[in-house]
Design a protein around this motif. Structure first.
Motif, PDB file in Angstrom:
ATOM      1  N   ASP A  13       0.843  -1.200   0.000  1.00  0.00           N
ATOM      2  CA  ASP A  13       0.000   0.000   0.000  1.00  0.00           C
ATOM      3  C   ASP A  13       0.877   1.247   0.000  1.00  0.00           C
ATOM      4  O   ASP A  13       2.108   1.174   0.005  1.00  0.00           O
ATOM      5  N   SER A  66       2.826   5.544   4.715  1.00  0.00           N
ATOM      6  CA  SER A  66       1.876   6.025   5.725  1.00  0.00           C
ATOM      7  C   SER A  66       2.435   7.110   6.634  1.00  0.00           C
ATOM      8  O   SER A  66       1.668   7.862   7.243  1.00  0.00           O
ATOM      9  N   SER A  78       0.253  -4.331   4.038  1.00  0.00           N
ATOM     10  CA  SER A  78      -0.534  -3.118   4.311  1.00  0.00           C
ATOM     11  C   SER A  78      -0.214  -2.586   5.694  1.00  0.00           C
ATOM     12  O   SER A  78       0.215  -3.321   6.580  1.00  0.00           O
ATOM     13  N   ARG A  79      -0.427  -1.262   5.858  1.00  0.00           N
ATOM     14  CA  ARG A  79      -0.148  -0.570   7.116  1.00  0.00           C
ATOM     15  C   ARG A  79      -1.364   0.243   7.528  1.00  0.00           C
ATOM     16  O   ARG A  79      -2.031   0.840   6.683  1.00  0.00           O
ATOM     17  N   THR A  80      -1.615   0.304   8.824  1.00  0.00           N
ATOM     18  CA  THR A  80      -2.704   1.124   9.335  1.00  0.00           C
ATOM     19  C   THR A  80      -2.474   1.418  10.810  1.00  0.00           C
ATOM     20  O   THR A  80      -1.615   0.815  11.453  1.00  0.00           O
ATOM     21  N   GLU A  92      -4.800   1.967  14.429  1.00  0.00           N
ATOM     22  CA  GLU A  92      -6.129   1.837  15.033  1.00  0.00           C
ATOM     23  C   GLU A  92      -6.002   1.882  16.544  1.00  0.00           C
ATOM     24  O   GLU A  92      -5.292   1.062  17.141  1.00  0.00           O
ATOM     25  N   ASP A 148      -6.365   8.808  11.142  1.00  0.00           N
ATOM     26  CA  ASP A 148      -6.122   7.362  11.078  1.00  0.00           C
ATOM     27  C   ASP A 148      -6.951   6.761   9.960  1.00  0.00           C
ATOM     28  O   ASP A 148      -8.143   7.060   9.805  1.00  0.00           O
ATOM     29  N   ARG A 149      -6.332   5.881   9.194  1.00  0.00           N
ATOM     30  CA  ARG A 149      -7.032   5.287   8.076  1.00  0.00           C
ATOM     31  C   ARG A 149      -7.974   4.206   8.547  1.00  0.00           C
ATOM     32  O   ARG A 149      -7.758   3.552   9.558  1.00  0.00           O
ATOM     33  N   ASP A 150      -9.027   3.979   7.763  1.00  0.00           N
ATOM     34  CA  ASP A 150      -9.988   2.933   8.085  1.00  0.00           C
ATOM     35  C   ASP A 150      -9.296   1.577   7.989  1.00  0.00           C
ATOM     36  O   ASP A 150      -8.769   1.208   6.937  1.00  0.00           O
ATOM     37  N   PRO A 151      -9.272   0.813   9.105  1.00  0.00           N
ATOM     38  CA  PRO A 151      -8.564  -0.455   9.070  1.00  0.00           C
ATOM     39  C   PRO A 151      -9.270  -1.544   8.302  1.00  0.00           C
ATOM     40  O   PRO A 151      -8.726  -2.615   8.095  1.00  0.00           O
ATOM     41  N   ALA A 206      -7.508  -3.496   5.738  1.00  0.00           N
ATOM     42  CA  ALA A 206      -6.063  -3.319   5.868  1.00  0.00           C
ATOM     43  C   ALA A 206      -5.401  -4.548   6.413  1.00  0.00           C
ATOM     44  O   ALA A 206      -4.241  -4.813   6.132  1.00  0.00           O
TER      45      ALA A 206
END
Length: 390
Positions: free
Chosen positions: A252, A255, A290-292, A294, A378-381, A384
């Motif tokens: 992805d 971030s 992928s990175r996120t 939460e 913060d991105r929607d997990p 992810a």
């Protein structure tokens, strides 16, 4: 404190408490009846009773006839006292002490039969208190027994794993000597020697890394680490394996997430997850990273579309030397230590590794680490973790 020393202290405390109780009782009886009641703290006898009740050891005082004079709740939990009667093995040890055969006796009070969640290993020390009384002090040794069994299994596994490549190298070297006049055969055996020696080197390296992670050696001072840099370096390490296996690795967008950690160890953990995903994926398949963020946790997920892991194996995949498919793991040069290293790296960083898998569909391994600082937006997990897209 060892059980014998602890029992000695309790015995002394019991004697001192009884003596103190007598003195305090005499002192109170001599007070004038008209003296007003004054608030006072707990007596030594009361403090002794509290200690007896709250200690982590199981304590029981037995009379010369085998009656349980006094015991705490922990003694019942450990099986020293059952239905008001002492364990037969404990009472036999008490008789030996009373008969003067031994000054103190140590007895194994492992459960005689399965009793639910009760400790599997209990050791007790018996010491005489005088006047026909004995003190039994028991401790739960289940964890020590489990760790010793784990250590024995680890040593046995290491011996087996090292013996295989070492033996192979020896046999191949003999074959090379026997075929020294056949260049083609020498080349074939030499390539196998190289493969086995490389595998042996990887095994030793990972054993050293695992020893440092699980031993007393402290981690280096943690520093702020860019997760994007960890992902980039881990991808670089795994690029050759992916190309050889014809696996397409997708990532992805960067971030800007940071964590407090040791960069080298985090790269090693992520590289192990990538190598594992590549090894268990069919040719021309894809692996995604992928990175996120939460709730203050940074998640880096590696998802493959490979053979998946059966539910009964999922709880064991992080064990040392455990392989879902031993033949496939050996064919790819796996040591069986990669996921164990990932688990300990994350634990030493205050995080964890999670697994989602379904046989025939694929697997997602997620590294979870505390974020170094809050990240705006913060991105929607969802998705992810890779679970939804597997």
């Amino acid at each position: 404190m060892n059980p014998v020393a602890s029992a000695s202290l309790v015995a002394v405390a019991l004697g001192f408490g009884l003596w103190a109780g007598v003195l305090i009782g005499r002192s109170i009886s001599r007070r004038p009846a008209t003296r007003p009641d004054v608030r006072r703290g707990p007596t030594l006898a009361e403090l002794l009773q509290r200690t007896f009740r709250t200690t982590g050891s199981g304590l029981a005082v037995l009379s010369g006839s085998g009656e349980v004079v006094l015991h705490n709740r922990r003694a019942a939990e450990l099986g020293v006292v059952r239905a008001g009667r002492p364990d037969p093995r404990a009472w036999a040890a008490c008789r030996r002490v009373l008969d003067g055969v031994v000054a103190t006796d140590v007895v194994d009070l492992a459960p005689l039969e399965a009793r639910g969640r009760q400790p599997a290993a209990v050791m007790a020390t018996v010491q005489g208190l005088g006047d026909g009384f004995t003190l039994v002090e028991a401790a739960d040794m289940s964890e020590s027994v489990r760790l010793e069994a784990t250590r024995r299994d680890f040593v046995a596994n290491v011996s087996h794993e090292l013996k295989t490549p070492v033996g192979a190298v020896g046999l191949l070297a003999e074959a090379v000597l026997d075929s020294k006049d056949d260049p083609e055969t020498v080349e074939r055996f030499a390539s196998k020697i190289l493969r086995e020696s490389t595998r042996l080197g990887h095994l030793v390296t990972e054993l050293i890394a695992l020893s440092r992670l699980t031993g007393a050696e402290a981690l280096p001072d943690l520093e702020e680490v860019e997760v994007d840099e960890v992902v980039s370096e881990a991808l670089g390490r795994s690029r050759l394996s992916a190309e050889s296996a014809r696996i397409d690795v997708t990532v992805d967008e960067p971030s800007g997430i940071t964590v407090d950690g040791d960069r080298t160890l985090l790269v090693t953990a992520l590289s192990n997850l990538l190598e594992n995903a590549i090894a268990y994926s069919p040719p021309d398949a894809s692996v995604s990273v992928s990175r996120t963020v939460e709730d203050g946790w940074v998640e880096v997920s590696v998802t493959d579309r490979g053979i998946g892991i059966a539910p009964e194996h999922q709880v064991r995949v992080f064990e040392r030397f455990f392989r879902v498919d031993p033949a496939r793991s050996r064919a790819t040069g796996g040591t069986g230590l990669g996921l164990a290293i990932v688990k300990h790296v994350l634990a030493n960083h205050g995080g964890e590794v999670r697994l989602w898998s379904r046989p025939g569909t694929g697997s997602t391994f997620t590294m979870r680490l505390p974020a170094a600082r809050p990240v705006a937006g913060d991105r929607d997990p969802a998705g992810a973790s890779g679970v939804g897209g597997v």
